[in-house]
Design a protein around this motif. Structure first.
Motif, short mmCIF file in Angstrom:
data_model
loop_
_atom_site.label_atom_id
_atom_site.label_comp_id
_atom_site.label_asym_id
_atom_site.label_seq_id
_atom_site.Cartn_x
_atom_site.Cartn_y
_atom_site.Cartn_z
N HIS A 146 0.86 -1.18 0.00
CA HIS A 146 0.00 0.00 0.00
C HIS A 146 0.90 1.23 0.00
O HIS A 146 1.98 1.22 0.60
N LEU A 147 0.41 2.31 -0.64
CA LEU A 147 1.17 3.56 -0.66
C LEU A 147 0.19 4.71 -0.71
O LEU A 147 -0.72 4.72 -1.55
N VAL A 148 0.39 5.67 0.20
CA VAL A 148 -0.40 6.90 0.17
C VAL A 148 0.60 8.03 -0.07
O VAL A 148 1.61 8.12 0.61
N MET A 149 0.31 8.85 -1.05
CA MET A 149 1.23 9.94 -1.35
C MET A 149 0.48 11.21 -1.73
O MET A 149 -0.66 11.15 -2.21
N GLY A 150 1.13 12.33 -1.47
CA GLY A 150 0.58 13.61 -1.88
C GLY A 150 0.96 13.93 -3.30
O GLY A 150 1.83 13.27 -3.90
N MET A 151 0.33 14.94 -3.85
CA MET A 151 0.54 15.26 -5.26
C MET A 151 1.94 15.81 -5.53
O MET A 151 2.39 15.80 -6.68
N THR A 152 2.65 16.25 -4.50
CA THR A 152 4.00 16.78 -4.72
C THR A 152 5.09 15.76 -4.41
O THR A 152 6.27 16.04 -4.58
N LEU B 64 1.79 13.08 -9.05
CA LEU B 64 0.60 12.36 -9.47
C LEU B 64 -0.67 13.14 -9.12
O LEU B 64 -0.65 14.05 -8.28
N GLN B 65 -1.75 12.73 -9.74
CA GLN B 65 -3.05 13.32 -9.53
C GLN B 65 -3.95 12.34 -8.77
O GLN B 65 -3.73 11.12 -8.84
N PRO B 66 -4.97 12.83 -8.08
CA PRO B 66 -5.88 11.90 -7.37
C PRO B 66 -6.46 10.82 -8.28
O PRO B 66 -6.67 9.68 -7.83
N GLU B 67 -6.69 11.13 -9.55
CA GLU B 67 -7.26 10.12 -10.45
C GLU B 67 -6.27 9.01 -10.80
O GLU B 67 -6.66 8.00 -11.42
N ASP B 68 -5.02 9.16 -10.38
CA ASP B 68 -4.04 8.09 -10.57
C ASP B 68 -4.14 7.02 -9.49
O ASP B 68 -3.44 6.01 -9.55
N SER B 69 -4.96 7.25 -8.49
CA SER B 69 -5.18 6.25 -7.45
C SER B 69 -5.73 4.99 -8.08
O SER B 69 -6.72 5.04 -8.83
#
Lengths: 111, 116
Positions: free
Chosen positions: B10-16, B81-86
């Protein structure tokens, strides 16, 4: 473009009933592969069919590849709760490495 | 052994953020793949490496950058990345790119990516 249609999209059965999913390609395929993906899991390779009219069996699962190599089916006899998941067909055309995927059939089994 | 391993799960990342996904196989396969899978959809091909060279790029945005350091390893570098890349990012490998008509792909467990 090349497409593989897969039906039904969803199937809900009672445990012990049979289940079949069908794939139909717009073009002749060199082979077709079947994958199973459990909820929260990843696609797991089940089988590959290469020859026209080929039929292969794995225990309660029977896979067929049509004579024209454009359609395929997966039949499960006497479903069990362990059969739950999404079944995808994926074909290759000519020498193209890219898999053309069906949209999958999600199978739910009531115990 | 038909095992493909992927990290992290699992990976959670911000857009920057900049992050990397890793994939490894020890089956001697010479083709490796990156796929993106959205919920209730089939996997979508992103990249294919054949004998450690990029052979297919399915018009993927440059914020995704693949790398194949050797025949067993495949990385996917992520930046801006963008949220839609989730999505679930799947790695796969296959035995022999030359035998395309019977080249079965084996999938790893995937990395579930969330972009905030």
């Amino acid at each position: 473009g090349q497409q593989v249609m897969q039906i039904p999209q969803y199937q809900h059965v009672q445990e012990g009933e049979d289940f079949t999913t069908y794939c139909n390609s717009s073009t002749t395929l060199s082979n077709i592969q079947w994958y199973k993906q459990r909820p929260g899991g990843h696609p797991v390779f089940l089988i590959q069919l290469v020859k026209s009219g080929e039929v292969k069996k794995q225990k309660r699962l029977t896979f067929q590849f049509g004579e024209a190599k454009k359609n395929s089916s997966l039949h499960i006899t006497a479903t069990q709760t362990t059969d739950v998941g999404t079944y995808f067909c994926a074909g290759q055309a000519g020498n193209n490495r890219k898999l053309i995927w069906g949209l999958g059939t999600s199978l739910a089994v009531n115990p | 052994d038909t095992e493909v391993t992927q990290t992290p799960k699992h990976l959670v990342m911000g857009m920057t953020n900049k992050k990397s996904l890793k994939c490894e196989q020890h089956m001697g396969h010479r083709a490796m793949y990156w796929y993106k899978q959205k919920a209730k959809k089939p996997p979508e091909l992103m990249f294919v490496y054949s004998y450690e060279k990029l052979s297919i790029n399915e018009s993927v945005p440059s914020r995704f950058s693949p790398e194949c350091p050797n025949s067993s390893l495949l990385n996917l570098h992520l930046h801006a990345l963008q949220p839609e890349d989730s999505a679930l990012y799947l790695c796969a490998s296959s035995q022999d790119p030359g035998r395309r008509s019977t080249d079965t792909q084996y999938f790893g467990p995937g990395t579930r990516l969330t972009v905030l």
